[in-house]
Structure formats: C-alpha cells, structure tokens
Design an enzyme around this catalytic site. Structure first.
Site, PDB file in Angstrom:
ATOM      1  N   CYS A  22     -30.221  -1.411  -3.148  1.00 50.72           N
ATOM      2  CA  CYS A  22     -28.853  -1.743  -3.051  1.00 50.72           C
ATOM      3  C   CYS A  22     -27.721  -0.899  -4.108  1.00 50.72           C
ATOM      4  O   CYS A  22     -26.654  -0.456  -3.811  1.00 50.72           O
ATOM      5  CB  CYS A  22     -28.391  -3.319  -3.322  1.00 50.72           C
ATOM      6  SG  CYS A  22     -29.303  -4.456  -2.169  1.00 50.72           S
ATOM      7  N   HIS A  76     -22.238  -5.009   3.750  1.00 51.28           N
ATOM      8  CA  HIS A  76     -23.037  -4.236   2.577  1.00 51.28           C
ATOM      9  C   HIS A  76     -23.964  -3.045   3.076  1.00 51.28           C
ATOM     10  O   HIS A  76     -25.111  -3.310   3.572  1.00 51.28           O
ATOM     11  CB  HIS A  76     -24.073  -5.394   2.023  1.00 51.28           C
ATOM     12  CG  HIS A  76     -24.868  -5.005   1.034  1.00 51.28           C
ATOM     13  ND1 HIS A  76     -24.728  -3.875   0.332  1.00 51.28           N
ATOM     14  CD2 HIS A  76     -26.045  -5.534   0.328  1.00 51.28           C
ATOM     15  CE1 HIS A  76     -25.667  -3.691  -0.726  1.00 51.28           C
ATOM     16  NE2 HIS A  76     -26.559  -4.709  -0.599  1.00 51.28           N
ATOM     17  N   CYS A 102     -26.946  -6.223  -7.880  1.00 48.56           N
ATOM     18  CA  CYS A 102     -28.428  -6.514  -7.834  1.00 48.56           C
ATOM     19  C   CYS A 102     -28.982  -5.408  -6.979  1.00 48.56           C
ATOM     20  O   CYS A 102     -28.276  -4.751  -6.138  1.00 48.56           O
ATOM     21  CB  CYS A 102     -28.611  -7.885  -7.712  1.00 48.56           C
ATOM     22  SG  CYS A 102     -28.156  -8.480  -5.816  1.00 48.56           S
TER      23      CYS A 102
END
Length: 393
Positions: free
Chosen positions: A86, A348, A378
């Site tokens: 991520c 995302h 995160c």
C-alpha cells in the site's frame, strides 16, 4: 544540499476494479499515459530525467516504469519497480527525494500503477512435489498467524486497529459516510480536475470513452445503509468491520515529477511543493494499521514538526479504523484529515494510492494559501510510510 521539490503531478481518475471503466486497461497502458502526462506537465525535456520509479503490488507486475519509459521514447532513462504494498508509491517519492537530496540525481518521475482488474493469476509449485502447482496462489505479505492473517486484512488491519484504539462500529461508519460525502462534494465542485488527466479507454462495449471522474464514491450512501451491512466475520464476537467501512478494490495510476531545487530554478520550472521529510517503518503485523501512527510520529520528528504544525492530512482509509485511530490517539483534528475523501470513497488503488494522496495534498494546500501537509498509510506485512511536504504561500 539542494532541496527535492515537486514540479508536476498527475493521476488518472480511480476506477472500480473488475467492473469499472479501467477494468480492461492494462497497467502498461496506464503507465505510459501517466509518464507522458507527468513529464509534459513538468516542462522538462524527457531525456533530462534520470529515472522513473513506479510502485507495483502483488508481484508479477514486471517493470512498468521501464516499459513506459521505452514506449515514451525515453530510451536513456532507466526505470524501477518498487513493492511496499500500500505504501509503494509513497516510498517511490521518498526514494526520489533521497536520490535528489544526496546529489546523485536531479530529476525523477515517482509514483505507482495499479491494475487490480488485470493482476496476474499466479501459481507456485507445491514444495516437494514435482509438477503440482498451487492454484491460485497469492504472495503473502507476512507469515500467517491467527492474530494477523496474511490473507485477511479486515482482521490484520481493520479489526486489530479498532480494538487497539477502542473504536466502535458507529465511529467507523460515520467516518466512511463522511468520506463519501466529501468525495462527492469535491467531484461536484471540480476540485480534482487539476490533478486528474483524462485517459481514453475501451469500455465494456468496446467503445472508446474518456475517463476523467472518480467512479467509486457513492452518492446514495447513508448512515442507515452502512449500519445495515453484514460484518465480514460474524463468528468473531464484537467484530465491526464491514465492506462499508473498508476501502474499495480499484484501478488507477498516479505520479509526481521530483527535481532538485537548483534544477527547477535553472530551468525555470514551477515548484509546487518541497519534500521536507519521509520515512518507512515496520511493526508487528497484528498492529499493521497502527503502523501509520508510528510513521506519522517518526516523520514529524524528522521534519522538526508537531501535529499542530500540519495544515492538512491524508491518512489512507485502507479501513476507516486507521484514520479514526490516528485522530483519536495523536490528537489530530479530524476536520483537516482526508477532507476530500479517501480509500472508503475514492478507493484504494494499492500501488497508486500514496501518489494520489500527495497530488491531492498539493492542490489543497495551494487553495489554502500554502502550509504543511502530511500523507501517511499502513502497508501489507506490518509496514507503514509517511511523507511531509510544504507548499509556499
């Protein structure tokens, strides 16, 4: 030493994976479009760039950065793929800043490309067995544990963070609802138009369409709808994570052009923002979502700043529990966090999210007349990253 400055930034609109507008657009097509647009916006000769750094996730993505550079005619410019899940594209920007700060390079395009829709279906031979392959096989982010499953982030990130910060489902649903409301408001006001560049793609009917508006935010989201959603693990007592207070699965590409302040000045380039500090951290995978808080604390320390010095924040909503926990435990004013939505609404697109956040931060700080912005998130495997930028008045 020279300062690393961002002289251009661009992103595609965010598509919904597998069924959305970018579902049939390859990562190579996204990478080429992104690189071409970012370089053009920079005003710098393409051959003047020293490198292209694009994040990728889930492996198997190849080196989209080099592929794009070759296809764009930038034959003398190398390219590298970086995987920090991520936080990948946030890390490419930090790496670009480090290379420039050290004086080793002068101009780098940094960002990420994510095609969840067209991610490869991977197989791996079963250890000890000839010719027997796992089907399908997904590369794990960390060793599998009951308290931190490596294939279920709703527990490893969402639920564990909620428990750590003592968050209720109502708090997370309220954040998710506001995320959608803010994203829709930003779209309606045209606030993303500067950062988004239109891409021509083939839709499901085979027609060429121009894609330029984030399609994941929902106008019909209500508190009642969110409250009616089934939790993802009803067998776990008190479990409060749902599809509504989690991020979407998405496709997109985003990048920035980073140069030395000396080069920007000599070439007459417009400096949009200065990169003040960057960091990556590791944490127990069971506290993955809490890692974002550690990254924030660390990067502020590196920049010599306090929470109160920050004008606006982007804290990725991999799950709503992450920004809610950050605001609660770090005493951050939630009114200046994700003010135009984030993962729960915009989506995302894993490898591109960090660069998307930085693009949004820059434009919002410009509208506010300058100031400090922080992007944090995160990442799979018990990691996190954060970046501090400053826009001059």
């Amino acid at each position: 030493m020279t300062d690393p400055v961002i002289v251009a930034g661009a992103r595609t609109a965010v598509g919904t994976a597998n069924k959305g507008t970018l579902a049939n657009t390859t990562p190579e097509e996204l990478g080429l479009a992104l690189l071409t647009e970012t370089v053009e916006r920079s005003g710098l000769d393409p051959e003047r760039f020293d490198d292209v750094l694009f994040a990728e996730s889930l492996y198997g993505g190849g080196d989209v950065a080099r592929h794009a550079a070759v296809e764009a005619g930038m034959l003398t410019v190398p390219g590298a793929a970086l995987n920090r899940h991520c936080a990948g594209s946030l890390s490419t920007i930090g790496l670009a800043a480090a290379q420039i700060k050290s004086g080793m390079e002068d101009a780098i395009v940094a960002g990420g490309v994510q095609s969840t829709s067209l991610g490869p279906a991977l197989k791996r031979r079963v250890p000890g067995l000839r010719g027997i392959y796992e089907d399908p096989w997904v590369p794990p982010t960390h060793p599998n544990r009951a308290d931190a499953p490596n294939m279920d982030m709703s527990i490893s990130v969402g639920w564990n963070t909620a428990k750590y910060a003592d968050l209720s489902r109502e708090e997370m649903d309220a954040w998710a609802l506001r995320s959608h409301q803010r994203a829709i408001d930003a779209i309606d006001k045209g606030l993303f138009e500067e950062e988004i560049f239109p891409v021509s793609v083939k839709n499901w009917s085979g027609e060429t369409v121009e894609f330029s508006v984030d399609e994941h935010p929902r106008r019909d989201t209500t508190r009642e709808r969110l409250a009616s959603l089934r939790v993802l693990h009803p067998e776990i007592e008190g479990f409060s994570i749902t599809a509504g207070n989690a991020s979407g699965m998405n496709d997109a590409a985003a990048a920035v052009a980073v140069t030395s302040s000396d080069l920007a000045k000599s070439e007459g380039l417009t400096s949009l923002a200065t990169i003040r500090a960057w960091t990556s951290v590791g944490i127990d995978p069971a506290l993955m979502g809490v890692g974002a808080l550690h990254a924030i604390t660390r990067v502020l320390g590196k920049a010599g700043l306090e929470v109160s010095d920050v004008a606006v924040w982007e804290i990725n909503e991999a799950f709503a529990s992450v920004p809610v926990a950050a605001c609660k435990l770090l005493n951050i004013d939630e009114e200046i966090v994700n003010i135009h939505g984030s993962g729960c609404s915009i989506g995302h697109p894993v490898a591109a999210s960090g660069a998307r956040m930085v693009n949004t931060l820059i434009r919002d700080l410009q509208r506010r007349g300058g100031g400090i912005g922080v992007a944090a998130m995160c990442a799979g495997g018990g990691q996190a990253g954060a970046l501090v930028i400053e826009v001059q008045p």
